[in-house]
Design a protein around this motif. Sequence first.
Motif, PDB file in Angstrom:
ATOM      1  N   ALA A  13      40.677  58.923  41.548  1.00 56.43           N
ATOM      2  CA  ALA A  13      41.725  59.835  42.384  1.00 56.43           C
ATOM      3  C   ALA A  13      40.756  61.178  41.900  1.00 56.43           C
ATOM      4  N   ARG A  14      40.652  61.856  43.207  1.00 58.42           N
ATOM      5  CA  ARG A  14      40.143  63.169  43.157  1.00 58.42           C
ATOM      6  C   ARG A  14      41.102  64.199  43.696  1.00 58.42           C
TER       7      ARG A  14
ATOM      8  N   VAL B 153      40.838  62.635  38.497  1.00 63.70           N
ATOM      9  CA  VAL B 153      41.871  62.709  37.565  1.00 63.70           C
ATOM     10  C   VAL B 153      42.415  61.137  37.154  1.00 63.70           C
ATOM     11  N   GLY B 154      41.960  60.256  37.553  1.00 61.86           N
ATOM     12  CA  GLY B 154      42.113  59.026  37.155  1.00 61.86           C
ATOM     13  C   GLY B 154      41.111  57.887  37.906  1.00 61.86           C
ATOM     14  N   PHE B 155      41.402  56.483  37.303  1.00 61.61           N
ATOM     15  CA  PHE B 155      40.535  55.650  38.013  1.00 61.61           C
ATOM     16  C   PHE B 155      41.100  54.354  37.593  1.00 61.61           C
ATOM     17  N   THR B 156      40.638  53.294  38.562  1.00 58.62           N
ATOM     18  CA  THR B 156      40.860  51.913  38.042  1.00 58.62           C
ATOM     19  C   THR B 156      39.946  50.987  38.366  1.00 58.62           C
ATOM     20  N   THR B 157      39.742  50.017  37.513  1.00 64.72           N
ATOM     21  CA  THR B 157      38.624  49.115  37.588  1.00 64.72           C
ATOM     22  C   THR B 157      38.807  47.728  37.666  1.00 64.72           C
ATOM     23  N   LEU B 158      38.411  46.721  38.493  1.00 68.10           N
ATOM     24  CA  LEU B 158      38.400  45.286  38.501  1.00 68.10           C
ATOM     25  C   LEU B 158      37.034  44.671  38.337  1.00 68.10           C
ATOM     26  N   ILE B 159      36.985  43.715  37.495  1.00 66.04           N
ATOM     27  CA  ILE B 159      35.959  43.176  37.201  1.00 66.04           C
ATOM     28  C   ILE B 159      36.171  41.801  38.381  1.00 66.04           C
ATOM     29  N   LEU B 160      34.885  41.661  38.996  1.00 66.86           N
ATOM     30  CA  LEU B 160      34.855  40.431  39.871  1.00 66.86           C
ATOM     31  C   LEU B 160      33.926  39.388  39.215  1.00 66.86           C
ATOM     32  N   PRO B 161      34.464  38.265  38.951  1.00 66.70           N
ATOM     33  CA  PRO B 161      33.659  37.112  38.335  1.00 66.70           C
ATOM     34  C   PRO B 161      32.907  36.353  39.558  1.00 66.70           C
ATOM     35  N   THR B 162      31.690  35.690  38.901  1.00 63.90           N
ATOM     36  CA  THR B 162      31.008  34.962  39.801  1.00 63.90           C
ATOM     37  C   THR B 162      31.756  33.653  40.420  1.00 63.90           C
TER      38      THR B 162
ATOM     39  N   ALA C  19      40.286  37.692  39.813  1.00 65.81           N
ATOM     40  CA  ALA C  19      39.442  38.828  39.380  1.00 65.81           C
ATOM     41  C   ALA C  19      40.351  39.348  38.121  1.00 65.81           C
ATOM     42  N   ARG C  20      39.503  40.153  37.352  1.00 68.02           N
ATOM     43  CA  ARG C  20      40.224  40.664  36.027  1.00 68.02           C
ATOM     44  C   ARG C  20      40.294  42.213  36.199  1.00 68.02           C
ATOM     45  N   GLN C  21      41.513  42.613  35.821  1.00 65.68           N
ATOM     46  CA  GLN C  21      41.793  44.212  35.748  1.00 65.68           C
ATOM     47  C   GLN C  21      41.101  44.779  34.611  1.00 65.68           C
ATOM     48  N   HIS C  22      40.283  45.698  35.074  1.00 67.87           N
ATOM     49  CA  HIS C  22      39.788  46.511  33.530  1.00 67.87           C
ATOM     50  C   HIS C  22      40.875  47.800  33.382  1.00 67.87           C
ATOM     51  N   ASP C  23      40.240  48.930  32.857  1.00 69.58           N
ATOM     52  CA  ASP C  23      41.006  50.021  32.770  1.00 69.58           C
ATOM     53  C   ASP C  23      41.665  50.768  33.969  1.00 69.58           C
ATOM     54  N   THR C  24      42.546  51.127  33.554  1.00 69.21           N
ATOM     55  CA  THR C  24      43.399  51.997  34.495  1.00 69.21           C
ATOM     56  C   THR C  24      43.982  53.395  33.777  1.00 69.21           C
ATOM     57  N   LEU C  25      43.653  54.685  34.409  1.00 64.30           N
ATOM     58  CA  LEU C  25      44.042  55.794  33.752  1.00 64.30           C
ATOM     59  C   LEU C  25      44.423  56.885  34.702  1.00 64.30           C
ATOM     60  N   VAL C  26      45.333  57.714  34.365  1.00 67.71           N
ATOM     61  CA  VAL C  26      45.720  58.923  35.309  1.00 67.71           C
ATOM     62  C   VAL C  26      45.896  60.106  34.185  1.00 67.71           C
ATOM     63  N   THR C  27      45.118  61.023  34.208  1.00 63.70           N
ATOM     64  CA  THR C  27      45.150  62.061  32.992  1.00 63.70           C
ATOM     65  C   THR C  27      46.598  62.630  33.124  1.00 63.70           C
ATOM     66  N   THR C  28      47.279  63.146  32.007  1.00 58.39           N
ATOM     67  CA  THR C  28      48.415  63.546  31.590  1.00 58.39           C
ATOM     68  C   THR C  28      49.190  64.707  32.932  1.00 58.39           C
TER      69      THR C  28
ATOM     70  N   GLY D 161      52.714  58.781  41.631  1.00 54.41           N
ATOM     71  CA  GLY D 161      52.166  57.401  42.263  1.00 54.41           C
ATOM     72  C   GLY D 161      50.909  57.309  42.147  1.00 54.41           C
ATOM     73  N   LEU D 162      49.935  57.936  41.643  1.00 54.01           N
ATOM     74  CA  LEU D 162      48.423  57.787  41.592  1.00 54.01           C
ATOM     75  C   LEU D 162      48.049  56.417  40.939  1.00 54.01           C
ATOM     76  N   GLY D 163      48.871  56.135  39.853  1.00 52.14           N
ATOM     77  CA  GLY D 163      48.338  54.825  39.247  1.00 52.14           C
ATOM     78  C   GLY D 163      48.760  53.689  40.202  1.00 52.14           C
ATOM     79  N   MET D 164      49.873  53.730  41.048  1.00 51.62           N
ATOM     80  CA  MET D 164      50.094  52.471  41.815  1.00 51.62           C
ATOM     81  C   MET D 164      49.370  52.724  43.205  1.00 51.62           C
ATOM     82  N   LEU D 165      48.826  53.924  43.549  1.00 55.34           N
ATOM     83  CA  LEU D 165      48.047  54.117  44.804  1.00 55.34           C
ATOM     84  C   LEU D 165      46.669  53.332  44.636  1.00 55.34           C
TER      85      LEU D 165
END
Length: 359
Positions: free
Chosen positions: A262-263, A271-280, A285-294, A300-304
């Motif tokens: 999110a910019r 100000v935040g990101f979320t990443t999925l790992i897509l296996p072969t 799929a595996r959720q990796h980190d999710t963060l929104v800075t304080t 609702g950025l985490g949700m979005l």
Amino acid sequence: MQIDIRPFPLPASPDEPGEAGDALRRSHEFNERSNVLRYTEGVYVNTLVEHLASLRPTHDGRVDRLLAWDGDDLVGVLTMYARLLDSVDVTEVTVEPEPRLPLDAQREVAEALVARAHEEAARDGRTTIVVSAIGAANGPVTARTGFGGADPSEPGTAPLVARGYELEQVYRVSVAELAALPDLHERHAAALARASAYELVRWQGETPAEHRESMRALHERMSIDAPVAGLALEPETWDDERLAAFEQSKQEGGRTLLTVAARERATGELVGFTTLILPTSGATARQHDTLVTTPHRGHGLGMLMKLDNLLRLRELRPDLVRVVTWNAEENRPMLAVNEASGFLPVAYEAQWQWKEPQP
Ligand SMILES: CC(C)(COP(=O)(O)OP(=O)(O)OC[C@H]1O[C@@H](n2cnc3c(N)ncnc32)[C@H](O)[C@@H]1OP(=O)(O)O)[C@@H](O)C(=O)NCCC(=O)NCCS
């Protein structure tokens, strides 16, 4: 039982004939069965190639996997993970007795594996041991956070209790079935409207050059802001080499990273990101980190970002029909997002910690 615990040399390739290749294949088969019992069928599936990749040392960590044998029978596995750049006095461990053994035999194997973990940690100069074991939503033992618990009589847990380990934290493992989320588009549109001061930036694979500095800072923040309860894990420092090595290791064996950030429109800042790992392989799929800075939380950025990545996952990889995620049981903000996105618990993992007594 005559338990013989020994490491195995990693083969150069997964199909290598001979002792090292055979040990890897036994280790992989054990892992797959154990993951089904732990997380239910199809939730955490790794190919042999991915299993081998997961055991190779990386820029920031080393894995030691020891197999416990009774003659030709594989009766248990000890996995030890040592961070190399931070938290270098900690070793993170899983202890898995063969679940088909009678309970008494499982306890004997677990005891031998924990004893070996202590020997290895001492040899490596690591004075804190964190063991991840089977947990529960509630007691009988409650985590020191007050959220989640564990059963002290469970075979892999009993040797920890006997040694005075503390139950610091419990993770909830949850799964969302994408087919059960028919209104993703509507919810995504509503979340976008709510977060109009921000725009989304998306990429697949390595972070593009223009976002690397921001992503390094966000990864550093993640190591501080994601709750670690009383676990002795230190804040991390991410230079570009670490970011590159992280992205390479997560994509070993053919996996892909799917990231949305999110910019803030006014400042251009990520100000935040979320990443999925897509296996072969498999369908999860595996959720990796999710963060929104304080300063940017609560819009609702985490949700979005999570909804956005789920939509993109559905388009790019329709074979991946569900997502699995790990969350600290006390992490209400993240659980609130996940519960509202259809994630349901499938397992709990207890984090037990032991510290060498001070003289
Ligand atoms: C979890 C996290 C990504 C949520 O981000 P967010 O953009 O605030 O998320 P949302 O606005 O969608 O709100 C989600 C929940 O956060 C909580 N929340 C709301 N405003 C908040 C604020 N100002 N500060 C902290 N939490 C807040 C609420 O519980 C909310 O749920 P609700 O809307 O049902 O009440 C963010 O809190 C975070 O980065 N935490 C630290 C990193 C972390 O723990 N990551 C997950 C590791 S598994």
